[in-house]
Write an enzyme that holds these catalytic residues in place. Structure first.
Site, short mmCIF file in Angstrom:
data_model
loop_
_atom_site.label_atom_id
_atom_site.label_comp_id
_atom_site.label_asym_id
_atom_site.label_seq_id
_atom_site.Cartn_x
_atom_site.Cartn_y
_atom_site.Cartn_z
N THR A 141 0.82 -1.21 0.00
CA THR A 141 0.00 0.00 0.00
C THR A 141 0.85 1.26 0.00
O THR A 141 2.00 1.23 0.46
CB THR A 141 -0.90 -0.01 1.25
OG1 THR A 141 -1.55 1.25 1.38
CG2 THR A 141 -0.10 -0.25 2.53
N ASP A 142 0.27 2.36 -0.45
CA ASP A 142 0.98 3.65 -0.38
C ASP A 142 1.08 4.15 1.05
O ASP A 142 1.86 5.07 1.34
CB ASP A 142 0.29 4.70 -1.28
CG ASP A 142 -1.15 5.00 -0.89
OD1 ASP A 142 -1.69 4.34 0.02
OD2 ASP A 142 -1.76 5.90 -1.51
N GLU A 143 0.27 3.56 1.97
CA GLU A 143 0.27 4.07 3.35
C GLU A 143 1.60 3.85 4.07
O GLU A 143 1.85 4.47 5.09
CB GLU A 143 -0.88 3.43 4.15
CG GLU A 143 -2.23 3.78 3.58
CD GLU A 143 -3.40 3.50 4.51
OE1 GLU A 143 -3.17 3.29 5.72
OE2 GLU A 143 -4.53 3.49 4.03
N TYR A 166 -2.05 -0.54 10.97
CA TYR A 166 -2.16 -1.21 9.66
C TYR A 166 -0.94 -0.90 8.80
O TYR A 166 -0.27 -1.81 8.29
CB TYR A 166 -3.44 -0.76 8.95
CG TYR A 166 -3.45 -1.07 7.46
CD1 TYR A 166 -3.51 -2.39 7.00
CD2 TYR A 166 -3.36 -0.04 6.51
CE1 TYR A 166 -3.47 -2.67 5.63
CE2 TYR A 166 -3.34 -0.32 5.15
CZ TYR A 166 -3.39 -1.64 4.73
OH TYR A 166 -3.36 -1.92 3.38
N LYS A 170 2.09 -3.34 7.29
CA LYS A 170 2.39 -3.50 5.86
C LYS A 170 3.84 -3.09 5.58
O LYS A 170 4.54 -3.73 4.79
CB LYS A 170 1.43 -2.68 5.00
CG LYS A 170 -0.01 -3.14 5.00
CD LYS A 170 -0.23 -4.53 4.40
CE LYS A 170 -0.04 -4.60 2.91
NZ LYS A 170 -0.44 -5.91 2.35
P1 NAD Z 1 -9.77 -7.29 1.88
O1 NAD Z 1 -9.81 -7.05 3.35
O2 NAD Z 1 -10.98 -7.04 1.06
O3 NAD Z 1 -9.32 -8.79 1.59
C1 NAD Z 1 -8.33 -9.45 2.33
C2 NAD Z 1 -8.50 -10.94 2.11
O4 NAD Z 1 -7.47 -11.62 2.85
C3 NAD Z 1 -9.84 -11.48 2.64
O5 NAD Z 1 -10.44 -12.30 1.66
C4 NAD Z 1 -9.46 -12.29 3.87
O6 NAD Z 1 -10.32 -13.40 4.11
C5 NAD Z 1 -8.05 -12.74 3.52
N1 NAD Z 1 -7.24 -13.03 4.71
C6 NAD Z 1 -7.11 -12.26 5.83
N2 NAD Z 1 -6.31 -12.88 6.72
C7 NAD Z 1 -5.90 -14.05 6.14
C8 NAD Z 1 -5.05 -15.12 6.55
N3 NAD Z 1 -4.46 -15.10 7.76
N4 NAD Z 1 -4.84 -16.16 5.70
C9 NAD Z 1 -5.46 -16.18 4.48
N5 NAD Z 1 -6.29 -15.21 4.05
C10 NAD Z 1 -6.50 -14.15 4.87
O7 NAD Z 1 -8.52 -6.43 1.37
P2 NAD Z 1 -8.28 -5.70 -0.02
O8 NAD Z 1 -8.77 -4.31 0.08
O9 NAD Z 1 -8.74 -6.58 -1.10
O10 NAD Z 1 -6.68 -5.65 0.00
C11 NAD Z 1 -5.92 -6.71 -0.53
C12 NAD Z 1 -4.45 -6.37 -0.40
O11 NAD Z 1 -4.17 -5.17 -1.10
C13 NAD Z 1 -3.99 -6.14 1.03
O12 NAD Z 1 -2.70 -6.68 1.18
C14 NAD Z 1 -3.96 -4.63 1.17
O13 NAD Z 1 -2.99 -4.23 2.12
C15 NAD Z 1 -3.57 -4.21 -0.22
N6 NAD Z 1 -4.02 -2.89 -0.68
C16 NAD Z 1 -5.34 -2.52 -0.57
C17 NAD Z 1 -5.76 -1.28 -1.06
C18 NAD Z 1 -7.21 -0.84 -0.99
O14 NAD Z 1 -7.51 0.30 -1.33
N7 NAD Z 1 -8.15 -1.70 -0.59
C19 NAD Z 1 -4.84 -0.43 -1.65
C20 NAD Z 1 -3.49 -0.82 -1.73
C21 NAD Z 1 -3.11 -2.06 -1.25
O1 DAU Z 2 -4.18 3.99 0.45
C1 DAU Z 2 -4.40 2.60 0.35
C2 DAU Z 2 -5.24 2.14 1.53
O2 DAU Z 2 -6.55 2.64 1.32
C3 DAU Z 2 -5.25 0.62 1.67
O3 DAU Z 2 -3.96 0.17 1.97
C4 DAU Z 2 -6.21 0.20 2.79
O4 DAU Z 2 -6.30 -1.22 2.85
C5 DAU Z 2 -7.59 0.77 2.48
O5 DAU Z 2 -8.48 0.46 3.54
C6 DAU Z 2 -7.51 2.29 2.30
O6 DAU Z 2 -7.22 2.96 3.55
P1 DAU Z 2 -7.98 4.32 3.98
O7 DAU Z 2 -7.92 4.43 5.44
O8 DAU Z 2 -7.53 5.46 3.16
O9 DAU Z 2 -9.48 3.93 3.46
P2 DAU Z 2 -10.93 4.10 4.13
O10 DAU Z 2 -11.93 3.73 3.08
O11 DAU Z 2 -11.04 3.45 5.46
O12 DAU Z 2 -11.03 5.68 4.37
C7 DAU Z 2 -10.86 6.60 3.30
C8 DAU Z 2 -10.93 8.01 3.89
O13 DAU Z 2 -12.27 8.25 4.34
C9 DAU Z 2 -10.04 8.22 5.10
O14 DAU Z 2 -9.51 9.52 5.07
C10 DAU Z 2 -11.00 8.05 6.29
C11 DAU Z 2 -12.31 8.56 5.74
N1 DAU Z 2 -13.54 7.92 6.30
C12 DAU Z 2 -13.62 6.57 6.27
C13 DAU Z 2 -14.74 5.91 6.76
C14 DAU Z 2 -14.82 4.41 6.76
C15 DAU Z 2 -14.59 8.70 6.77
O15 DAU Z 2 -14.52 9.95 6.76
N2 DAU Z 2 -15.69 8.06 7.25
C16 DAU Z 2 -15.81 6.70 7.28
O16 DAU Z 2 -16.86 6.18 7.78
#
Ligand code: NAD
Ligand code: DAU
Length: 360
Positions: A141-143, A166, A170
């Site tokens: 992630t970019d975080e 989190y 990562k």
């Molecule tokens: P998600 O939470 O939707 O999915 C995660 C999946 O991992 C789920 O299906 C869960 O059952 C599985 N999992 C969790 N713990 C596990 C374990 N111990 N063993 C096997 N499986 C397990 O997450 P996502 O949003 O699809 O993110 C996927 C990946 O991409 C993550 O590594 C996250 O850090 C990264 N990522 C997410 C975002 C985003 O915006 N969502 C952006 C950048 C990177």
């Molecule tokens: O940048 C990549 C990341 O983006 C991934 O690595 C993470 O897995 C993914 O969850 C996401 O993280 P964020 O914390 O940015 O996403 P989230 O959707 O939780 O929140 C987006 C923004 O919105 C953040 O600034 C918090 C705000 N927010 C979120 C929720 C859930 C609100 O204001 N209200 C809310 O109820």
């Protein structure tokens, strides 16, 4: 010995972890549809975020095998490498929600750090005869880069500065992935992507949570002033980037993935309200009335913004959709798939929602 591995002559047996989650299911869909000569071994623990209903359009077959397992289970992972003759790994399994990490950091350490090291160790043991034939792609992630002020973009060379449990977990996993490259010679690739949006995203995350609350006329909780900025990317563009990096990226390298698409949370939610007013036949401004400012997220990162020029220049990747078009498709998907969302929100999600938002 697994007979299938030999009888079908698969050119790769790819272990995809987290393939029942949001991004993972899009990656599995892309690989299964695009590469009929690859066998995809989709391993997912099916935590609250994992959902087999994300995969209903991809049939389970010789080519797509689903295993309900935990990446932390060493003996089982070793057995899977052996039984399915795993040639490559695309690792997405993780605990992924920042708010949950604030409540329960240890779960993030276990899955994101310990689980990743366990996979690396099993890959190293299985591939030690010749690392050059195998790729371990770690999806990050970019975080990990921390939080930006008003100016600047995250580059691959930006120093890591994670600030939430989190992002710290990562960042730690990224360091271990690099360590296995430098120390043992594992051919690793890391992608660091910005915020994804699209179909099948669990409704704890901003966009699907807001869509669901707008549909049900529930308050739209904006943390703090709503001026935090995120850089949004269509999930299928992220899956395409993973495909490009896995196949063409250089071993040992990191690639940033993002679409130069920055929005403050409040601008984004207002835009969503307008879009949904039209789609739901509501009068203009009706959904916006649901906006409620709530207590800010602890340690809330101010701004993320990605410089993806390395990926664009080296691997010719570009986002395929404008945000407005992608958001429109996303809203349409959630409105058409009420069964998908109702199944999730009728269970333990209710309890989660009440606990997380009760004091906000
Ligand atoms: P998600 O939470 O939707 O999915 C995660 C999946 O991992 C789920 O299906 C869960 O059952 C599985 N999992 C969790 N713990 C596990 C374990 N111990 N063993 C096997 N499986 C397990 O997450 P996502 O949003 O699809 O993110 C996927 C990946 O991409 C993550 O590594 C996250 O850090 C990264 N990522 C997410 C975002 C985003 O915006 N969502 C952006 C950048 C990177
Ligand atoms: O940048 C990549 C990341 O983006 C991934 O690595 C993470 O897995 C993914 O969850 C996401 O993280 P964020 O914390 O940015 O996403 P989230 O959707 O939780 O929140 C987006 C923004 O919105 C953040 O600034 C918090 C705000 N927010 C979120 C929720 C859930 C609100 O204001 N209200 C809310 O109820």
């Amino acid at each position: 010995m697994n007979i299938g591995a030999y009888s079908m002559n698969w050119t790769k047996n790819i272990l995809v972890t987290g393939g029942a989650g949001f991004i993972g299911s899009h990656v599995v869909r892309l690989l299964v549809n695009k590469y009929s000569d690859y066998r995809i071994i989709n391993l997912d623990k099916l935590t609250y975020a994992g959902n087999l209903n994300n995969l209903t359009d991809i049939s389970v077959s010789d080519q797509h095998i689903f295993l309900k397992d935990d990446i932390c289970d060493t003996s089982r992972i070793k057995q899977i490498f052996d039984e399915y003759q795993i040639t490559d790994v695309i690792h997405l399994a993780a605990e992924s929600h920042v708010d949950r990490s604030i409540e329960r950091p240890m779960e993030f350490v276990m899955t994101n750090v310990v689980g990743t090291v366990n996979l690396l160790q099993c890959a190293k043991d299985a591939w030690s005869n010749d690392f050059s034939k195998h790729v371990f792609h770690h999806v990050s992630t970019d975080e990990v880069y921390g939080s930006l002020g008003a100016e600047g973009l995250f580059e691959e060379t930006t120093a890591y500065d994670p600030r939430s449990p989190y992002s710290s977990s990562k960042a730690s996993s990224d360091h271990f992935v690099r360590a296995f490259h430098h120390t043992y010679g594992l051919q690793i690739k890391i992608s660091n992507c910005s915020n994804n949006y699209g179909s099948h995203q669990f409704p704890e995350k901003l966009i699907p949570l807001m869509i669901n609350n707008i549909v049900h006329n529930k308050p739209l909780p904006i943390y703090g002033k709503g001026d935090n900025i995120r850089d949004w990317l269509w999930v299928e563009d992220h899956a395409n980037a993973i495909d490009a990096i896995f196949h063409e990226g250089s071993a040992g390298e990191s690639y940033n993935v993002g679409g130069l698409n920055e929005w403050t949370n409040i601008e984004l939610v207002k835009y969503l309200c307008n879009t949904m007013d039209t789609k739901l036949g509501r009068s203009k401004g009706e959904s916006e009335k649901l906006i409620t400012y709530v207590v800010d997220r602890a340690g809330h990162d101010m701004r993320y913004a990605i410089d993806a020029s390395k990926l664009e220049a080296e691997l010719n990747w570009k986002p395929s959709l404008e945000f407005e078009e992608g958001l429109d498709k996303t809203v349409d998907w959630y409105l058409a798939n009420t069964k998908w969302i109702d199944q999730i929100t009728s269970g333990s999600y209710k309890e989660y929602y009440e606990t997380m938002y009760q004091n906000k």
